[in-house]
Design an enzyme around this catalytic site. Structure first.
Site, PDB file in Angstrom:
ATOM      1  N   ASP A 158       0.826  -1.209   0.000  1.00 20.46           N
ATOM      2  CA  ASP A 158       0.000   0.000   0.000  1.00 20.46           C
ATOM      3  C   ASP A 158       0.863   1.263   0.000  1.00 20.46           C
ATOM      4  O   ASP A 158       1.684   1.454   0.908  1.00 20.46           O
ATOM      5  CB  ASP A 158      -0.878  -0.032   1.265  1.00 20.46           C
ATOM      6  CG  ASP A 158      -2.125   0.818   1.129  1.00 20.46           C
ATOM      7  OD1 ASP A 158      -2.351   1.393   0.052  1.00 20.46           O
ATOM      8  OD2 ASP A 158      -2.882   0.891   2.122  1.00 20.46           O
ATOM      9  N   CYS A 210      -6.237   4.480  -3.616  1.00 19.23           N
ATOM     10  CA  CYS A 210      -6.416   3.064  -3.272  1.00 19.23           C
ATOM     11  C   CYS A 210      -7.554   2.393  -4.034  1.00 19.23           C
ATOM     12  O   CYS A 210      -7.350   1.395  -4.725  1.00 19.23           O
ATOM     13  CB  CYS A 210      -6.685   2.905  -1.781  1.00 19.23           C
ATOM     14  SG  CYS A 210      -5.359   3.432  -0.701  1.00 19.23           S
ATOM     15  N   HIS A 262      -9.783  -2.188  -1.524  1.00 26.94           N
ATOM     16  CA  HIS A 262      -9.616  -1.003  -0.683  1.00 26.94           C
ATOM     17  C   HIS A 262     -10.276  -1.186   0.682  1.00 26.94           C
ATOM     18  O   HIS A 262     -11.401  -1.668   0.788  1.00 26.94           O
ATOM     19  CB  HIS A 262     -10.211   0.225  -1.369  1.00 26.94           C
ATOM     20  CG  HIS A 262     -10.195   1.440  -0.495  1.00 26.94           C
ATOM     21  ND1 HIS A 262      -9.047   1.916   0.092  1.00 26.94           N
ATOM     22  CD2 HIS A 262     -11.184   2.263  -0.069  1.00 26.94           C
ATOM     23  CE1 HIS A 262      -9.326   2.979   0.819  1.00 26.94           C
ATOM     24  NE2 HIS A 262     -10.616   3.206   0.746  1.00 26.94           N
ATOM     25  N   ASP A 290      -0.207  -0.153  -4.977  1.00 28.62           N
ATOM     26  CA  ASP A 290      -1.393   0.424  -5.644  1.00 28.62           C
ATOM     27  C   ASP A 290      -1.159   1.813  -6.236  1.00 28.62           C
ATOM     28  O   ASP A 290      -1.838   2.206  -7.177  1.00 28.62           O
ATOM     29  CB  ASP A 290      -2.626   0.385  -4.725  1.00 28.62           C
ATOM     30  CG  ASP A 290      -2.471   1.166  -3.437  1.00 28.62           C
ATOM     31  OD1 ASP A 290      -1.349   1.647  -3.129  1.00 28.62           O
ATOM     32  OD2 ASP A 290      -3.482   1.294  -2.714  1.00 28.62           O
TER      33      ASP A 290
HETATM   34 CA    CA Z   1      -2.955   3.053  -1.344  1.00 28.31          CA
END
Ligand code: CA
Ligand code: CA
Length: 491
Positions: A48, A88, A144, A346
């Site tokens: 992430d 995201c 997400h 992402d």
């Molecule tokens: Ca992200």
């Protein structure tokens, strides 16, 4: 789903709905004897908010990521890979469905993809593999969800029905999170970062933009638990081929990371990212409007820039350590020789470049991401591919590697030819959509077109930091015209 641009995308990418077949690539298909050989397993690792600050990409030479680097050494590292959306939810939705944000209309984190009518019939990657005989299990942040939730509750866009198993549960994507006792801003945002109480609250970052050196062992961290669960999956005797997804929340804010990872980056040795004074002066108002200039001013005035860079680097090394545990477990397992590994993030992140903190811009800091593929029998160790590619390409790549037919839903371009030969040709550039605005990245150029028609153009041959916007110079009109053909037409 808006009906405009799928055809456009396919046409633009030089693709039809039929598979682009490379002779010899379907190595898992039935052999001459007619017997179907074992399908490869897939280890799908999502990180992430990791930008290009890894050792192998070199976006920040201080970054220590030995495990991501060793994965890159064992397969193909895409050095010019970009998200299809710099946030995201839209990014992950496009990765997992193979549908571009400009087609689906999923453009921000508040838009739940599964509740959108356009996704009624969309088949996600896990669903595809499950329908093709795979055992599909996942843990952590794949779709997400809130990386900073104290309890793991809150907005969670996972569709748990598509998995055979999910960790930590069939209703929650991320294990419980222990908020730092040293949190600088309390959750209700009433306690300011001491001694930084000055200035209007709305000009300060929100409470979850925070960091702290945790005195907990790694094992208390949610990502550690996700990796441990994935490792336990690798120890099982699987009767079917598996698709195993592990999603790490680090280095997303808040950067609450065990102290030993902070210690890897002494504060007095932290280098700030390269910036140019008044860099935004040549950017159109829409671009400037994306930047959290108030946050930046606040961080600079309070002398916290180096601290924030240190905290992000600590989060990166913590995520890298979890990747390492997973790779070690795969190496020791009986699946080591027959498992495709794919690692991606992402979207990227600004840490003060262009006076911005966060993503949701169309510059290199937001769009460039690590993308690594190791496919036994296909990729060669220590390969690098400089072609511009998109995370949208992941889905068609995985299905082609497994010998499955390409489905009409997919808008990306399979990376399989580049996995065989990293200098093979590539049809199109990487396109990133941010709300109503778009960017096109080729090997040399970044072209941005905002919804009001204003533009930016950067020449990476001479300006890797995207300091000088060339869009107003008439000598680049032909370049801009050529690049603008790739901008989704529904905007
Ligand atoms: Ca992200
Ligand atoms: Ca500039």
């Amino acid at each position: 789903m808006k009906n405009i641009s799928r055809r456009y995308f396919l046409k633009a990418a030089g693709l039809t709905a039929a598979a682009v077949t490379i002779p010899g690539c379907s190595y898992f298909l039935p052999d001459k004897s007619g017997e179907r050989r074992q399908q490869p397993n897939i280890l799908f690792i999502a990180i992430d908010d990791l930008n290009d600050w890894t050792g192998c990409l070199g976006g920040n030479l201080q970054a220590k990521t030995p495990n991501i680097d060793r994965l890159a050494k064992s397969g193909v590292l895409f050095t010019n890979a970009h998200c299809s959306a710099p946030a995201c939810s839209p990014s992950r939705t496009s990765v997992l469905t193979g549908i571009a944000p400009a087609t689906s209309g999923i453009l921000d984190n508040g838009h739940h993809w599964r509740l959108s009518p356009g996704f009624k019939d969309a088949v996600t990657i896990p669903e595809h593999f499950r329908a093709n005989g795979y055992y599909v299990s996942g843990g952590g942040k794949i779709f997400h969800c809130l990386s900073w939730s104290r309890t793991g509750e809150g907005a969670d866009q996972n569709d748990f029905s598509i998995w055979d198993q999910y960790f930590p549960s069939g209703t929650k994507s991320i294990p419980d999170f222990t908020w730092s006792a040293d949190a600088k801003i309390d959750q209700d945002d009433t306690v300011s970062w001491p001694p930084l109480a000055n200035g209007p609250k709305e000009q300060r970052p929100p409470y979850y933009f925070d960091w702290a050196q945790m005195d907990y062992p790694d094992s208390q961290m949610p990502d550690y638990k996700v990796a441990s669960w994935a490792i336990s999956e690798l120890k099982k005797n699987h009767k079917k081929p598996f698709f195993l997804a592990a999603g790490f929340s680090a280095p997303h804010i808040p950067w609450f990371v065990p102290k030993e990872y902070y210690d890897m980056y002494p504060l007095d040795q932290i280098q700030l990212p390269p910036v140019m004074e008044n860099d935004l002066d040549d950017c159109p108002p829409v671009g400037k409007g994306c930047c959290r200039r108030d946050w930046h001013k606040w961080i600079v005035e309070n002398n916290l820039w180096k601290n924030a860079v240190q905290a992000y680097l600590a989060g990166i090394s913590f995520a890298d350590a979890q990747v390492g545990r997973l790779l070690d477990a795969l190496d020791k397992s009986k699946y080591a020789e027959n498992t495709i590994i794919i690692l991606w993030s992402d979207h990227g992140l600004h840490l003060g470049q262009k006076e911005h903190w966060g993503s949701s811009t169309l510059w290199e800091e937001s769009t460039r991401v690590p993308l690594i593929v190791v496919a036994p029998g296909v990729t060669k160790p220590d390969s690098r591919c400089l072609r511009p590619v998109s995370l949208l390409d992941i889905y068609p790549t995985l299905t082609e590697l497994c010998g499955h037919k390409r489905t009409a839903q997919l808008e990306g371009e399979s990376l399989v030819p580049l996995l065989y030969n990293p200098i093979d040709s590539r049809t199109g550039p990487a396109v990133t959509t941010c709300g109503l605005d778009n960017a096109v990245r080729t090997e040399r150029w970044r072209y941005i077109k905002y919804h009001d028609g204003t533009e930016e153009l950067y020449d990476h041959n001479n300006d890797p930091n995207e300091f000088t916007n060339l869009a107003d110079k008439p000598e680049y009109n032909d370049i801009k015209l050529k690049l603008s053909a790739w901008i989704p037409k529904n905007k």
